[in-house]
Design a protein around this motif. Structure first.
Motif, mmCIF file in Angstrom:
data_model
loop_
_atom_site.group_PDB
_atom_site.id
_atom_site.type_symbol
_atom_site.label_atom_id
_atom_site.label_comp_id
_atom_site.label_asym_id
_atom_site.label_seq_id
_atom_site.Cartn_x
_atom_site.Cartn_y
_atom_site.Cartn_z
ATOM 1 N N GLN A 1 -11.076 -12.276 1.781
ATOM 2 C CA GLN A 1 -10.266 -13.384 1.492
ATOM 3 C C GLN A 1 -9.655 -14.140 2.488
ATOM 4 O O GLN A 1 -9.930 -15.487 2.158
ATOM 5 N N PHE B 1 -0.627 -2.740 -2.750
ATOM 6 C CA PHE B 1 -0.526 -2.763 -4.325
ATOM 7 C C PHE B 1 -0.271 -1.069 -4.844
ATOM 8 O O PHE B 1 -0.836 0.026 -4.137
ATOM 9 N N ARG C 1 -1.895 -11.695 -8.644
ATOM 10 C CA ARG C 1 -2.971 -11.009 -8.035
ATOM 11 C C ARG C 1 -3.640 -9.582 -8.553
ATOM 12 O O ARG C 1 -4.016 -8.829 -7.863
ATOM 13 N N VAL D 1 -5.120 -6.809 -9.950
ATOM 14 C CA VAL D 1 -6.745 -6.395 -10.091
ATOM 15 C C VAL D 1 -6.932 -5.240 -11.145
ATOM 16 O O VAL D 1 -6.134 -4.295 -11.454
ATOM 17 N N TRP D 2 -7.960 -5.246 -11.885
ATOM 18 C CA TRP D 2 -8.506 -4.247 -12.894
ATOM 19 C C TRP D 2 -9.837 -3.935 -12.702
ATOM 20 O O TRP D 2 -10.446 -4.901 -12.884
ATOM 21 N N THR D 3 -10.091 -2.619 -13.024
ATOM 22 C CA THR D 3 -11.544 -2.313 -13.095
ATOM 23 C C THR D 3 -11.900 -0.936 -13.803
ATOM 24 O O THR D 3 -11.040 0.050 -13.681
ATOM 25 N N GLN E 1 -8.535 1.558 -13.983
ATOM 26 C CA GLN E 1 -7.386 1.303 -13.232
ATOM 27 C C GLN E 1 -7.022 0.044 -13.042
ATOM 28 O O GLN E 1 -7.867 -0.953 -13.213
ATOM 29 N N ARG F 1 -4.092 -2.399 -10.311
ATOM 30 C CA ARG F 1 -3.317 -2.443 -9.124
ATOM 31 C C ARG F 1 -2.455 -3.674 -9.142
ATOM 32 O O ARG F 1 -2.654 -4.795 -9.610
ATOM 33 N N GLY G 1 -4.774 -4.464 -0.992
ATOM 34 C CA GLY G 1 -5.278 -4.074 -2.206
ATOM 35 C C GLY G 1 -5.652 -2.681 -2.074
ATOM 36 O O GLY G 1 -5.503 -1.755 -2.620
ATOM 37 N N ALA G 2 -6.180 -2.535 -0.594
ATOM 38 C CA ALA G 2 -6.377 -1.304 -0.097
ATOM 39 C C ALA G 2 -5.159 -0.324 0.112
ATOM 40 O O ALA G 2 -4.181 -1.143 0.642
#
Lengths: 399, 399
Positions: free
Chosen positions: A183, A198, A247, A249-251, A274, A276, A344-345
């Motif tokens: 980013q 997150f 922001r 995120v979904w996966t 998941q 976040r 995110g991590a």
């Protein structure tokens, strides 16, 4: 304004890079001889800068500032993933050394096993009081299954007491870390001030249908578990964007069909899904939405759908004062070249945040490469990140 | 009206069931001692009913009627899947014996390796002239890899010539087979007259994205191969019903993500997708639609999508006269208890159909069980199927 010794900071990073060197990166998995050598190296450096180092029964290293008054805790971790990058957590620990060397009232910490060779944040969770002896008894290496107790014995840590962080001692915790993403690089920026880490919720979505022949079973008869699972994902794809935060995120990274054969209708499908976000309210809203989507497909489809929550971690929000100090420092040193951003991590900081104020600073990762020996950051960005951190720490200590 | 000996027909089926018996089913994989014993048993029965049997270099057994004039070819296959059902192909071969025993001008055939232990319809394709020596040289067992040549040598078939069917000799081919599905049972019917055997087209759909961390990669940045693949399946789910035929079936039975890990965005997704129908025009239309869907997702999505056709087989339509004879016979023997229906599964008949008129008759499978030792059919349905077949054969021979 604090002026840390940036040349010495870089020299320390390169010295640590020699321990377990692998190509241009390092290989220092938790409790290996290379890892333990790096912990002893760190304790020597702590003594040099006037800290009083101690290693505990899990390998956590804490260098305490001998002076009176409130301290800041600064650090991260120094063991690595296999054949991984030279900076990662080491950057945050060596930055702490640099602040101590500049005379600031900081304790420096290297939490053990952030990289999860034996457990989930064993070091930082232990130092905030979350790890029981029973968890240590049960923990094993994630690849070869070696018991953690055996690894601790072989590393010479058996019998050492475990340390606890005393929140009353600290004004807060600062962690500098590489971004592990693109980013900053893509935005042409040199620094990121973390707004928070997150929270994660992850789920298993199961569709149970009927395994059948792909030729002999009419569309009206069949109960195709893959179709049902796909319909859940399609509804997520359609509906999540209307309910997420900016922001989020979904996966779905994992799909398992049974029998997963070209000419057989899947009798069972399992998805791991998941999402976040920084906001518990957003996470709650999405969990409600996901539950409704799975229920709706269960009602409409001939397959039986179910949803199981496999795990969750709470978001950790940066302390406003510490975060503000980092933002001000970033503006002073890199005006127009930094941004606030969530992480995110996951990081040790999210566990430390349970007992004291926390803030984090990101420095760019070239190409976003992480957990690989090719990981790197421009030297000028490393130096900039140290200056921002030192400036913010000085302000926080003075407040 | 022809009156076959139904008691002897059932007795023959039970006698054949003793060879390679496994629980209530049989285990006679191609070219095993049990399989070869069953072929020799068949040749003896052929001689008993006045046919002149011959076995060829692939194990095909053909019993020729000695009389002059046009014949019908009747049969199927007698080897089995592992630990499989007692009827399956054996039913059609033993039914042929019963017609010959009733004095009808039929040749009886047992095609080798319909069950694909070594190849795809090796026996029937060889008898219509499609199998080269090079294909036989290259063929190996689908599980243990044993060369077909070695299996033929061990079975005593090496050096025998291969037989070719002479289309001028026959008015057509009739195959009786178990349904291997539940359509008849669910409709409360006792017989199915096959309108044709579905053609199949199957494809690999590949989405190539970017493997990334599920936390650190924003939705705007990511190239999620699983999302792209799911969008293809969702468009198929939405658009196929508007373009298919009445009996078309379409299936994605296999999904492979890389790395298929819960916390990693899939960098690559592969789907195996197939559709089946009796009409080449429908198959062509659906292939055009599928191509457009994949192209559209490729254009709209950040992943690269591609479509590869892995294979196709042409539909085989039942001969109108032979099919009509079966329909008339079914009406005479089971008025209101039968239906015309396509075969979703593949059969030797689709290859024989390339050189002569073909029709097939289905008898119900209890619970749809197939390729399993528990496969079974009610005795009264077996008898009914023989009576319909004999009646239709008599009509066809007289026409």
């Amino acid at each position: 304004m604090a002026e840390p010794d940036t040349a010495r900071f870089l020299a320390d990073l390169h010295a640590l890079r020699q321990i377990g060197q692998f190509k241009t990166g390092v290989h220092r998995p938790t409790y290996t001889p290379q890892d333990m050598e790096s912990r002893r190296w760190l304790m020597e450096r702590m003594r040099e800068v006037g800290l009083e180092p101690e290693m505990d029964g899990l390998g956590n290293v804490l260098g305490k500032h001998p002076g009176a008054g409130p301290k800041l805790l600064v650090g991260s971790h120094i063991e690595t993933q296999n054949e991984a990058g030279w900076l990662d957590g080491a950057l945050g620990v060596v930055a702490g050394l640099a602040l101590a060397r500049a005379g600031m009232a900081v304790d420096v910490v290297a939490f053990a096993d952030e990289e999860a060779h034996y457990g989930s944040f064993l070091g930082s969770r232990s130092m905030v009081g979350e790890v029981t002896e029973a968890e240590i008894d049960a923990a094993r290496h994630n690849m070869d299954g070696k018991p953690l107790r055996q690894a601790l014995r072989e590393a010479g840590l058996e019998g050492l007491p475990r340390m606890r962080l005393d929140p009353a001692r600290y004004k807060g915790f600062l962690e500098l870390h590489i971004e592990q993403g693109t980013q900053l690089e893509q935005a042409g920026l040199r620094s990121g001030v973390v707004t928070g880490i997150f929270g994660i919720r992850y789920f298993k979505i199961t569709a149970v249908g009927q395994q059948d022949h792909t030729g002999g079973t009419t569309m009206a008869e069949r109960k195709d578990a893959n179709v049902a699972a796909m319909r859940v994902l399609a509804m997520i794809d359609e509906q999540f964007p209307m309910h997420v935060g900016e922001r989020t995120v979904w996966t779905c990274g994992r799909v398992v069909l049974e029998p997963n054969a070209p000419h057989i209708i899947a009798g069972r499908a399992e998805l791991i899904f998941q999402f976040r976000d920084l906001s518990e309210a957003v996470l709650d809203r999405l969990e409600t939405l996901l539950t409704r989507i799975v229920q709706e497909v269960d009602r409409r489809d001939r397959c039986a759908l179910s949803l199981e929550r496999l795990g969750r971690s709470a978001p950790a929000i940066a302390d406003p004062a510490l975060h503000g100090a980092l933002c001000e420092a970033a503006t002073r040193h890199a005006n127009g070249q930094w941004q606030p951003m969530p992480s995110g991590a996951i990081h040790d900081a999210q566990h430390v945040a349970k007992i004291m104020p926390m803030a984090m600073l990101f420095t760019p990762s070239i190409g976003g490469i992480s957990h690989h020996w090719a990981e790197d950051t421009k030297e000028e960005d490393l130096v900039l990140s140290l200056r921002i951190l030192a400036d913010a720490a000085e302000k926080a200590l003075a407040s």
